[in-house]
Design a protein around this motif. Structure first.
Motif, PDB file in Angstrom:
ATOM      1  N   GLN A   4      35.114  38.155 -15.844  1.00 63.62           N
ATOM      2  CA  GLN A   4      35.184  37.418 -17.099  1.00 63.62           C
ATOM      3  C   GLN A   4      36.148  38.119 -18.049  1.00 63.62           C
ATOM      4  OE1 GLN A   4      30.831  37.678 -17.398  1.00 63.62           O
ATOM      5  NE2 GLN A   4      30.901  35.535 -18.029  1.00 63.62           N
ATOM      6  N   VAL A   5      36.964  37.328 -18.709  1.00 60.14           N
ATOM      7  CA  VAL A   5      37.859  37.840 -19.739  1.00 60.14           C
ATOM      8  C   VAL A   5      37.360  37.268 -21.058  1.00 60.14           C
ATOM      9  CG1 VAL A   5      40.217  37.935 -20.597  1.00 60.14           C
ATOM     10  CG2 VAL A   5      39.790  37.992 -18.136  1.00 60.14           C
ATOM     11  N   LEU A   6      36.978  38.167 -21.966  1.00 60.35           N
ATOM     12  CA  LEU A   6      36.450  37.758 -23.253  1.00 60.35           C
ATOM     13  C   LEU A   6      37.569  37.782 -24.279  1.00 60.35           C
ATOM     14  CD1 LEU A   6      33.239  39.999 -23.353  1.00 60.35           C
ATOM     15  CD2 LEU A   6      33.565  37.820 -22.176  1.00 60.35           C
ATOM     16  N   GLY A   7      37.740  36.688 -25.002  1.00 65.94           N
ATOM     17  CA  GLY A   7      38.756  36.623 -26.043  1.00 65.94           C
ATOM     18  C   GLY A   7      38.922  35.210 -26.535  1.00 65.94           C
ATOM     19  N   THR A   8      39.538  35.078 -27.695  1.00 61.36           N
ATOM     20  CA  THR A   8      39.628  33.776 -28.353  1.00 61.36           C
ATOM     21  C   THR A   8      40.859  32.974 -27.979  1.00 61.36           C
ATOM     22  OG1 THR A   8      40.645  34.830 -30.263  1.00 61.36           O
ATOM     23  CG2 THR A   8      38.256  34.526 -30.323  1.00 61.36           C
ATOM     24  N   GLY A   9      41.645  33.445 -27.042  1.00 58.95           N
ATOM     25  CA  GLY A   9      42.802  32.674 -26.598  1.00 58.95           C
ATOM     26  C   GLY A   9      44.138  33.239 -27.038  1.00 58.95           C
ATOM     27  N   CYS A  10      44.159  34.465 -27.503  1.00 61.45           N
ATOM     28  CA  CYS A  10      45.410  35.093 -27.943  1.00 61.45           C
ATOM     29  C   CYS A  10      46.290  35.426 -26.735  1.00 61.45           C
ATOM     30  CB  CYS A  10      45.119  36.354 -28.746  1.00 61.45           C
ATOM     31  SG  CYS A  10      44.355  37.682 -27.783  1.00 61.45           S
ATOM     32  N   ALA A  11      47.505  35.833 -27.004  1.00 62.24           N
ATOM     33  CA  ALA A  11      48.449  36.166 -25.932  1.00 62.24           C
ATOM     34  C   ALA A  11      47.929  37.303 -25.059  1.00 62.24           C
ATOM     35  CB  ALA A  11      49.804  36.526 -26.518  1.00 62.24           C
ATOM     36  N   LYS A  12      47.287  38.301 -25.671  1.00 58.22           N
ATOM     37  CA  LYS A  12      46.753  39.426 -24.895  1.00 58.22           C
ATOM     38  C   LYS A  12      45.632  38.970 -23.968  1.00 58.22           C
ATOM     39  CE  LYS A  12      47.966  43.163 -28.036  1.00 58.22           C
ATOM     40  NZ  LYS A  12      47.461  44.275 -28.829  1.00 58.22           N
ATOM     41  N   CYS A  13      44.819  38.044 -24.443  1.00 58.07           N
ATOM     42  CA  CYS A  13      43.727  37.519 -23.626  1.00 58.07           C
ATOM     43  C   CYS A  13      44.283  36.764 -22.419  1.00 58.07           C
ATOM     44  CB  CYS A  13      42.836  36.598 -24.447  1.00 58.07           C
ATOM     45  SG  CYS A  13      42.044  37.406 -25.849  1.00 58.07           S
ATOM     46  N   LYS A  14      45.311  35.976 -22.662  1.00 57.75           N
ATOM     47  CA  LYS A  14      45.936  35.228 -21.569  1.00 57.75           C
ATOM     48  C   LYS A  14      46.592  36.165 -20.567  1.00 57.75           C
ATOM     49  CE  LYS A  14      46.617  31.155 -24.399  1.00 57.75           C
ATOM     50  NZ  LYS A  14      47.560  30.318 -25.125  1.00 57.75           N
ATOM     51  N   ALA A  15      47.211  37.242 -21.052  1.00 53.24           N
ATOM     52  CA  ALA A  15      47.843  38.221 -20.163  1.00 53.24           C
ATOM     53  C   ALA A  15      46.790  38.927 -19.312  1.00 53.24           C
ATOM     54  CB  ALA A  15      48.649  39.235 -20.973  1.00 53.24           C
ATOM     55  N   LEU A  16      45.662  39.295 -19.913  1.00 51.32           N
ATOM     56  CA  LEU A  16      44.600  39.960 -19.158  1.00 51.32           C
ATOM     57  C   LEU A  16      44.023  39.023 -18.099  1.00 51.32           C
ATOM     58  CD1 LEU A  16      42.909  42.488 -18.707  1.00 51.32           C
ATOM     59  CD2 LEU A  16      41.318  41.653 -20.450  1.00 51.32           C
ATOM     60  N   THR A  17      43.893  37.756 -18.427  1.00 51.48           N
ATOM     61  CA  THR A  17      43.395  36.776 -17.459  1.00 51.48           C
ATOM     62  C   THR A  17      44.347  36.684 -16.267  1.00 51.48           C
ATOM     63  OG1 THR A  17      42.317  35.505 -19.209  1.00 51.48           O
ATOM     64  CG2 THR A  17      42.714  34.368 -17.126  1.00 51.48           C
ATOM     65  N   ALA A  18      45.635  36.587 -16.534  1.00 50.88           N
ATOM     66  CA  ALA A  18      46.632  36.517 -15.459  1.00 50.88           C
ATOM     67  C   ALA A  18      46.610  37.781 -14.618  1.00 50.88           C
ATOM     68  CB  ALA A  18      48.022  36.291 -16.047  1.00 50.88           C
ATOM     69  N   ASN A  19      46.486  38.941 -15.263  1.00 51.15           N
ATOM     70  CA  ASN A  19      46.439  40.206 -14.523  1.00 51.15           C
ATOM     71  C   ASN A  19      45.177  40.301 -13.668  1.00 51.15           C
ATOM     72  OD1 ASN A  19      48.842  40.869 -15.726  1.00 51.15           O
ATOM     73  ND2 ASN A  19      48.025  42.507 -17.006  1.00 51.15           N
ATOM     74  N   ALA A  20      44.067  39.807 -14.180  1.00 57.97           N
ATOM     75  CA  ALA A  20      42.812  39.837 -13.420  1.00 57.97           C
ATOM     76  C   ALA A  20      42.912  38.948 -12.184  1.00 57.97           C
ATOM     77  CB  ALA A  20      41.650  39.399 -14.306  1.00 57.97           C
ATOM     78  N   GLU A  21      43.516  37.782 -12.341  1.00 57.43           N
ATOM     79  CA  GLU A  21      43.691  36.885 -11.188  1.00 57.43           C
ATOM     80  C   GLU A  21      44.594  37.520 -10.143  1.00 57.43           C
ATOM     81  OE1 GLU A  21      45.141  33.468 -13.279  1.00 57.43           O
ATOM     82  OE2 GLU A  21      43.120  32.688 -13.643  1.00 57.43           O
ATOM     83  N   ALA A  22      45.682  38.141 -10.585  1.00 50.31           N
ATOM     84  CA  ALA A  22      46.609  38.796  -9.656  1.00 50.31           C
ATOM     85  C   ALA A  22      45.946  39.987  -8.968  1.00 50.31           C
ATOM     86  CB  ALA A  22      47.869  39.239 -10.397  1.00 50.31           C
ATOM     87  N   ALA A  23      45.146  40.733  -9.705  1.00 50.52           N
ATOM     88  CA  ALA A  23      44.467  41.900  -9.137  1.00 50.52           C
ATOM     89  C   ALA A  23      43.455  41.487  -8.077  1.00 50.52           C
ATOM     90  CB  ALA A  23      43.774  42.694 -10.241  1.00 50.52           C
ATOM     91  N   ALA A  24      42.726  40.406  -8.323  1.00 43.32           N
ATOM     92  CA  ALA A  24      41.748  39.928  -7.336  1.00 43.32           C
ATOM     93  C   ALA A  24      42.457  39.511  -6.057  1.00 43.32           C
ATOM     94  CB  ALA A  24      40.947  38.762  -7.914  1.00 43.32           C
TER      95      ALA A  24
END
Length: 77
Positions: A4-24
């Protein structure tokens, strides 16, 4: 595994989501990445800064965008 990526939709939140998907994918882990934007849900994790990374209900990082490699290391024992 639930990531889970917690955040309100900022650019950093979106970047962490993309990195988490790539890492998995890189780790070969069967994981579902979920974006949590509801403030009430975020507050349940008692995090004070976002973005935050939660792995199977456990907060592993807050307030920064982890690299793909850093997340991959958290995913593999």
């Amino acid at each position: 595994m639930l990531i889970q990526v917690l955040g309100t939709g900022c650019a950093k939140c979106k970047a962490l989501t993309a990195n988490a998907e790539a890492a998995a994918r890189a780790a070969g882990v069967d994981a579902r990445v979920e974006k949590v934007e509801d403030l009430r849900e975020i507050m349940k994790f008692k995090v004070m800064s976002t973005p935050a990374l939660v792995l199977d209900g456990q907060v592993r990082s807050t307030g920064k965008v982890l690299t793909v490699e850093a997340i991959r290391q958290l995913l593999t024992p």
